[in-house]
Design a protein around this motif. Structure first.
Motif, mmCIF file in Angstrom:
data_model
loop_
_atom_site.group_PDB
_atom_site.id
_atom_site.type_symbol
_atom_site.label_atom_id
_atom_site.label_comp_id
_atom_site.label_asym_id
_atom_site.label_seq_id
_atom_site.Cartn_x
_atom_site.Cartn_y
_atom_site.Cartn_z
ATOM 1 N N SER A 141 0.833 -1.205 0.000
ATOM 2 C CA SER A 141 0.000 0.000 0.000
ATOM 3 C C SER A 141 0.867 1.254 0.000
ATOM 4 C CB SER A 141 -0.927 0.010 1.221
ATOM 5 O OG SER A 141 -0.177 0.022 2.417
ATOM 6 N N TYR A 143 -0.329 4.284 0.691
ATOM 7 C CA TYR A 143 -0.745 5.201 1.750
ATOM 8 C C TYR A 143 -0.044 4.896 3.064
ATOM 9 C CZ TYR A 143 -3.826 1.873 4.226
ATOM 10 O OH TYR A 143 -4.313 0.813 4.946
ATOM 11 N N PHE A 144 0.379 3.625 3.284
ATOM 12 C CA PHE A 144 0.988 3.256 4.570
ATOM 13 C C PHE A 144 2.465 2.904 4.430
ATOM 14 C CE2 PHE A 144 0.739 1.235 8.844
ATOM 15 C CZ PHE A 144 -0.028 2.200 9.454
ATOM 16 N N ALA A 147 5.021 3.654 7.240
ATOM 17 C CA ALA A 147 5.004 2.884 8.480
ATOM 18 C C ALA A 147 5.657 1.514 8.320
ATOM 19 C CB ALA A 147 3.564 2.711 8.964
ATOM 20 N N GLN A 148 6.241 1.241 7.144
ATOM 21 C CA GLN A 148 6.792 -0.083 6.901
ATOM 22 C C GLN A 148 8.138 -0.079 6.193
ATOM 23 O OE1 GLN A 148 3.041 -0.708 4.658
ATOM 24 N NE2 GLN A 148 3.051 -2.725 5.577
ATOM 25 N N LEU A 182 2.532 10.279 5.755
ATOM 26 C CA LEU A 182 1.674 9.366 6.494
ATOM 27 C C LEU A 182 0.560 10.126 7.208
ATOM 28 C CD1 LEU A 182 1.227 6.419 7.354
ATOM 29 C CD2 LEU A 182 2.602 6.896 9.385
ATOM 30 N N VAL A 186 -3.282 9.126 5.974
ATOM 31 C CA VAL A 186 -4.148 8.419 6.916
ATOM 32 C C VAL A 186 -5.233 9.330 7.472
ATOM 33 C CG1 VAL A 186 -4.244 7.194 9.127
ATOM 34 C CG2 VAL A 186 -2.371 6.745 7.528
ATOM 35 N N ARG A 265 -5.000 -5.384 11.967
ATOM 36 C CA ARG A 265 -4.727 -3.962 12.143
ATOM 37 C C ARG A 265 -5.428 -3.531 13.427
ATOM 38 N NH1 ARG A 265 -6.857 0.078 7.637
ATOM 39 N NH2 ARG A 265 -8.834 -0.671 8.476
ATOM 40 N N TRP A 361 -8.175 1.330 -0.076
ATOM 41 C CA TRP A 361 -6.837 1.907 0.065
ATOM 42 C C TRP A 361 -6.725 3.303 -0.554
ATOM 43 C CZ3 TRP A 361 -5.779 1.959 -5.085
ATOM 44 C CH2 TRP A 361 -6.093 0.849 -5.879
ATOM 45 N N THR A 363 -6.938 7.271 -0.156
ATOM 46 C CA THR A 363 -6.734 8.223 0.930
ATOM 47 C C THR A 363 -7.780 9.334 0.901
ATOM 48 O OG1 THR A 363 -5.216 9.467 -0.474
ATOM 49 C CG2 THR A 363 -4.258 7.789 0.966
#
Length: 390
Positions: A141, A143-144, A147-148, A182, A186, A265, A361, A363
């Motif tokens: 994804s 959009y995230f 965070a990864q 992010l 989000v 999640r 997914w 935003t």
């Protein structure tokens, strides 16, 4: 960024310390320019129907001052429509120690590096090493990604020759580098509050030979959220605990790839007072990709990509009853038809068309807008890329 700054200082000192030693240098990089047009959505394109703000570039350096030691760094620029504002940052910056172990390798690196989720996460920002302009959003994804993707910590890794192939594995621990992208993707705006990394750890193992590629990844990533205006949201955190299973089979001029992700999640706070009602979604995502390699370095592919926010609410009816938002914000089905043409070893032209139902997914994730996002929508993407190495 403090950790990155410290590692940059260490890198400079290391360069100075070994400047008189014989060394092995490698330089490479790329630049890519794209175009995206979309109907019935603001995903990537924002308030316009199209955008040329699809630009990627990187310059990478690898240096072996002595045996077993490697220093690697890359500066990158990425502007990805409404999902990522343009800016220069370190894509990775680490010091690595590796040692030959039989017919394999064992090593450890520390600093800033990319995660190894699935087949394409560590190389997802390089047009030549990913399978399409937009990766399957069910697994990778956009959009995230903050965070990864960029891990600041340590990575223990190994490579071993077995069964006429190679087995690679990684065990990583640290924190992720979180940016304002992010916050915006989000929550809808960086003015509403900020995310910060709490922790990240993962394990990845992959086997590959001439015909088969198999992989398995587990990762646990957590980010915390601090609102700037208490009237809208609450302090809280988002935690992802996901398992990714990957497989690829190659036969003659055809290649079939499938990846499947399942996990939880966990959201505490944000839209409810912290600990008042922790939200747990057991999501699933998978894609099936069939690719043909034609003469003159041309690839054609068709892909089906599916994502469901909560596997117990596959059609989104419970989501609609709970939030009052349309059910299609709880799932996404994406059919992609694309082509890639390597004009020569250094130039790549890629094009693809997405036919999409759903918007899980799209935003902003916390506050989706039905007035700007339809149930059925489409997107066309085009990108020209150039790479160099010396």
């Amino acid at each position: 960024m403090k950790l990155v700054a410290n590692w940059f200082t260490s890198l400079v000192l290391l360069l100075a310390s070994f400047s008189s030693w014989s060394s092995d240098w490698q330089f490479n990089g790329f630049i890519g320019q794209g175009y995206v047009a979309a109907d019935d959505t603001q995903f990537v394109v924002g308030e316009d129907d199209s955008t040329f703000n699809i630009t990627e570039a990187a310059f990478a350096v690898s240096w072996k001052p002595i045996e077993h030691i490697r220093v690697a760094s890359a500066l990158s620029y990425r502007q990805w429509g409404s999902l990522a504002e343009g800016g220069v940052d370190f894509d990775y910056l680490f010091v690595e120690y590796s040692h030959q172990l039989g017919e394999g390798t064992l090593g450890i690196r520390g600093g800033r590096f990319k995660n190894e989720t699935g087949f394409y996460s560590s190389t997802r920002d390089v047009p030549f090493t990913r399978p399409s302009i937009m990766l399957p959003q069910s697994i990778y994804s956009d959009y995230f990604r903050d965070a990864q993707l960029h891990i600041e910590g340590a990575d223990l890794f190994g490579m071993h020759q077995i069964w006429n192939g190679a087995l690679d594995w990684h065990v990583s621990v640290g924190k992720v580098d979180v940016t304002e992208d992010l916050d915006r993707n989000v929550m809808g705006s960086e003015k509403l509050g900020t995310f910060d990394s709490e922790r990240y750890y993962s394990g990845d193992i992959e086997f590959q030979n001439d015909y088969l590629r198999l992989g398995f990844t587990y990762y646990d990533a957590e980010v915390s959220y601090l609102p700037s205006m208490d009237d809208y949201y609450f302090p809280g955190d988002i935690r992802l605990k996901n398992w990714v299973f990957s497989g690829q089979f190659r036969y003659l001029n055809f290649e079939f790839t499938a990846e499947y992700m399942t996990g939880d999640r966990l959201i505490n706070g944000l839209v409810f007072p912290p600990m008042a009602n922790e939200l747990v979604d057991s999501s699933i995502g998978y894609y099936l990709d069939l690719r043909a390699y034609l003469p003159h370095e041309v690839e054609l592919f068709v892909r089906f990509d599916k994502h469901i926010d909560d596997k117990d609410d596959a059609d989104g009816k419970e989501y609609e009853a709970t939030t009052g938002l349309p059910a299609y914000f709880a799932y996404t089905d994406d059919w992609t038809f694309g082509a890639r043409w390597f004009l020569n070893n250094d130039w790549l032209l890629a094009a693809e068309y997405h036919l999409v139902e759903g918007a899980s997914w799209v935003t902003p994730i916390v506050a989706p807008d039905p007035s700007t996002q339809s149930k059925h929508w489409s997107m066309f993407a085009l990108q020209l890329s150039y790479r160099f190495q010396w």
